[in-house]
Design a protein around this motif. Structure first.
Motif, PDB file in Angstrom:
ATOM      1  N   THR A 106       0.859  -1.170   0.000  1.00  0.00           N
ATOM      2  CA  THR A 106       0.000   0.000   0.000  1.00  0.00           C
ATOM      3  C   THR A 106       0.905   1.233   0.000  1.00  0.00           C
ATOM      4  O   THR A 106       2.129   1.114   0.016  1.00  0.00           O
ATOM      5  N   SER A 107       0.322   2.401   0.012  1.00  0.00           N
ATOM      6  CA  SER A 107       1.124   3.631  -0.032  1.00  0.00           C
ATOM      7  C   SER A 107       1.889   3.834   1.279  1.00  0.00           C
ATOM      8  O   SER A 107       1.546   3.260   2.320  1.00  0.00           O
ATOM      9  N   MET A 108       2.924   4.677   1.213  1.00  0.00           N
ATOM     10  CA  MET A 108       3.703   4.993   2.411  1.00  0.00           C
ATOM     11  C   MET A 108       2.802   5.586   3.489  1.00  0.00           C
ATOM     12  O   MET A 108       2.924   5.264   4.665  1.00  0.00           O
ATOM     13  N   SER A 109       1.905   6.458   3.073  1.00  0.00           N
ATOM     14  CA  SER A 109       0.991   7.089   4.019  1.00  0.00           C
ATOM     15  C   SER A 109       0.119   6.043   4.711  1.00  0.00           C
ATOM     16  O   SER A 109      -0.051   6.073   5.937  1.00  0.00           O
ATOM     17  N   HIS A 110      -0.404   5.113   3.944  1.00  0.00           N
ATOM     18  CA  HIS A 110      -1.262   4.085   4.529  1.00  0.00           C
ATOM     19  C   HIS A 110      -0.456   3.139   5.416  1.00  0.00           C
ATOM     20  O   HIS A 110      -0.970   2.643   6.424  1.00  0.00           O
ATOM     21  N   GLU A 111       0.807   2.904   5.058  1.00  0.00           N
ATOM     22  CA  GLU A 111       1.672   2.117   5.933  1.00  0.00           C
ATOM     23  C   GLU A 111       1.829   2.817   7.282  1.00  0.00           C
ATOM     24  O   GLU A 111       1.834   2.168   8.328  1.00  0.00           O
ATOM     25  N   ASP A 112       1.942   4.139   7.260  1.00  0.00           N
ATOM     26  CA  ASP A 112       2.054   4.896   8.509  1.00  0.00           C
ATOM     27  C   ASP A 112       0.804   4.727   9.373  1.00  0.00           C
ATOM     28  O   ASP A 112       0.902   4.637  10.603  1.00  0.00           O
ATOM     29  N   TYR A 113      -0.360   4.684   8.739  1.00  0.00           N
ATOM     30  CA  TYR A 113      -1.597   4.476   9.490  1.00  0.00           C
ATOM     31  C   TYR A 113      -1.613   3.096  10.135  1.00  0.00           C
ATOM     32  O   TYR A 113      -1.957   2.949  11.315  1.00  0.00           O
ATOM     33  N   LEU A 114      -1.236   2.068   9.377  1.00  0.00           N
ATOM     34  CA  LEU A 114      -1.205   0.715   9.938  1.00  0.00           C
ATOM     35  C   LEU A 114      -0.209   0.631  11.089  1.00  0.00           C
ATOM     36  O   LEU A 114      -0.510   0.048  12.138  1.00  0.00           O
ATOM     37  N   GLU A 115       0.956   1.223  10.909  1.00  0.00           N
ATOM     38  CA  GLU A 115       1.974   1.239  11.958  1.00  0.00           C
ATOM     39  C   GLU A 115       1.438   1.945  13.207  1.00  0.00           C
ATOM     40  O   GLU A 115       1.609   1.457  14.330  1.00  0.00           O
ATOM     41  N   ALA A 116       0.786   3.078  13.026  1.00  0.00           N
ATOM     42  CA  ALA A 116       0.243   3.828  14.161  1.00  0.00           C
ATOM     43  C   ALA A 116      -0.818   3.019  14.898  1.00  0.00           C
ATOM     44  O   ALA A 116      -0.851   3.022  16.137  1.00  0.00           O
ATOM     45  N   ILE A 117      -1.663   2.330  14.167  1.00  0.00           N
ATOM     46  CA  ILE A 117      -2.710   1.515  14.799  1.00  0.00           C
ATOM     47  C   ILE A 117      -2.067   0.436  15.660  1.00  0.00           C
ATOM     48  O   ILE A 117      -2.480   0.208  16.805  1.00  0.00           O
ATOM     49  N   VAL A 118      -1.029  -0.219  15.130  1.00  0.00           N
ATOM     50  CA  VAL A 118      -0.324  -1.242  15.914  1.00  0.00           C
ATOM     51  C   VAL A 118       0.340  -0.607  17.137  1.00  0.00           C
ATOM     52  O   VAL A 118       0.263  -1.140  18.245  1.00  0.00           O
ATOM     53  N   MET A 119       0.969   0.544  16.950  1.00  0.00           N
ATOM     54  CA  MET A 119       1.625   1.225  18.075  1.00  0.00           C
ATOM     55  C   MET A 119       0.630   1.601  19.170  1.00  0.00           C
ATOM     56  O   MET A 119       0.983   1.630  20.347  1.00  0.00           O
ATOM     57  N   LEU A 120      -0.601   1.877  18.779  1.00  0.00           N
ATOM     58  CA  LEU A 120      -1.641   2.234  19.743  1.00  0.00           C
ATOM     59  C   LEU A 120      -2.270   1.005  20.400  1.00  0.00           C
ATOM     60  O   LEU A 120      -3.179   1.131  21.217  1.00  0.00           O
ATOM     61  N   GLY A 121      -1.787  -0.174  20.049  1.00  0.00           N
ATOM     62  CA  GLY A 121      -2.294  -1.401  20.657  1.00  0.00           C
ATOM     63  C   GLY A 121      -3.365  -2.100  19.849  1.00  0.00           C
ATOM     64  O   GLY A 121      -3.980  -3.050  20.325  1.00  0.00           O
ATOM     65  N   GLY A 122      -3.575  -1.646  18.626  1.00  0.00           N
ATOM     66  CA  GLY A 122      -4.584  -2.263  17.777  1.00  0.00           C
ATOM     67  C   GLY A 122      -4.147  -3.631  17.289  1.00  0.00           C
ATOM     68  O   GLY A 122      -2.988  -3.842  16.941  1.00  0.00           O
ATOM     69  N   THR A 123      -5.094  -4.563  17.319  1.00  0.00           N
ATOM     70  CA  THR A 123      -4.864  -5.931  16.834  1.00  0.00           C
ATOM     71  C   THR A 123      -6.128  -6.388  16.123  1.00  0.00           C
ATOM     72  O   THR A 123      -7.046  -5.595  15.905  1.00  0.00           O
ATOM     73  N   THR A 124      -6.187  -7.665  15.831  1.00  0.00           N
ATOM     74  CA  THR A 124      -7.408  -8.225  15.243  1.00  0.00           C
ATOM     75  C   THR A 124      -8.530  -8.296  16.278  1.00  0.00           C
ATOM     76  O   THR A 124      -9.685  -8.431  15.910  1.00  0.00           O
ATOM     77  N   ASP A 125      -8.181  -8.208  17.555  1.00  0.00           N
ATOM     78  CA  ASP A 125      -9.168  -8.270  18.640  1.00  0.00           C
ATOM     79  C   ASP A 125      -9.325  -6.960  19.402  1.00  0.00           C
ATOM     80  O   ASP A 125     -10.325  -6.771  20.092  1.00  0.00           O
ATOM     81  N   ALA A 126      -8.323  -6.094  19.318  1.00  0.00           N
ATOM     82  CA  ALA A 126      -8.339  -4.845  20.084  1.00  0.00           C
ATOM     83  C   ALA A 126      -8.445  -3.653  19.130  1.00  0.00           C
ATOM     84  O   ALA A 126      -7.489  -3.332  18.436  1.00  0.00           O
ATOM     85  N   PRO A 127      -9.615  -3.008  19.096  1.00  0.00           N
ATOM     86  CA  PRO A 127      -9.788  -1.849  18.211  1.00  0.00           C
ATOM     87  C   PRO A 127      -9.152  -0.589  18.797  1.00  0.00           C
ATOM     88  O   PRO A 127      -8.841  -0.541  19.986  1.00  0.00           O
TER      89      PRO A 127
END
Length: 126
Positions: free
Chosen positions: A4-25
Motif C-alpha cells: 500500500t502507499s507509504m501514508s497508509h503504511e504509517d496508518y497501519l503502523e500507528a494503529i499497531v503502536m496504539l495497541g490495535g490488533t485483530t481483537d483490540a480496536p
C-alpha cells in the motif's frame, strides 16, 4: 503481501503502536492524534485500507485490523524499530534524526533487501 502507499503504511503502523490488533480496536481520534492529522484524514485513509481489506470499521466505529492488516502494520513497525536501533546504536545518529530517517527508510527498502540487511544487523549483535 500487497503493498500500500507509504501514508497508509504509517496508518497501519500507528494503529499497531496504539495497541490495535485483530481483537483490540483503536479509536480514530487516537490515530489522528498519534499522526498529527485531522480526523477527516484518518477517515479517508481508513476507507482506503478497508477497500484493501486491511482494517474493519463499522460506520464511524472503532478501527480493528484484519489478520493481513496486523501483519502488515507489525512488519512496518518492526522495520522502523530495527532501522532506528541500527542508526542510533551502530552509527551513533541522534535519536531525533534517527526517528525521521528510520521512518523514511522503512518505506523505501524492499522486503528482500530488508531481510538481507536485517540478517547482517543481527550478526552485529547490537
Amino acid at each position: 503481501m500487497v503493498k500500500t502507499s507509504m501514508s497508509h503504511e504509517d496508518y497501519l503502523e500507528a494503529i499497531v503502536m496504539l495497541g490495535g490488533t485483530t481483537d483490540a480496536p483503536v479509536r480514530s481520534v487516537d490515530v489522528a492524534n498519534k499522526l498529527g492529522v485531522s480526523k477527516a484524514s484518518v477517515n479517508k485513509a481508513i476507507s482506503a485500507l478497508k477497500e484493501q481489506e486491511l482494517v474493519v470499521q463499522p460506520h464511524y466505529g472503532d478501527i480493528t485490523l484484519t489478520e493481513a492488516g496486523y501483519a502488515y502494520g507489525r512488519s512496518v513497525l518492526d522495520r522502523h524499530r530495527t532501522l532506528f536501533d541500527f542508526l542510533t546504536k551502530a552509527l551513533g545518529v541522534e535519536p531525533e534524526v534517527a526517528e525521521v530517517e528510520a521512518c523514511q527508510m522503512e518505506h523505501a527498502i524492499s522486503d528482500a533487501s530488508f531481510e538481507k540487511w536485517g540478517a547482517f544487523v543481527r550478526s552485529l549483535d547490537l
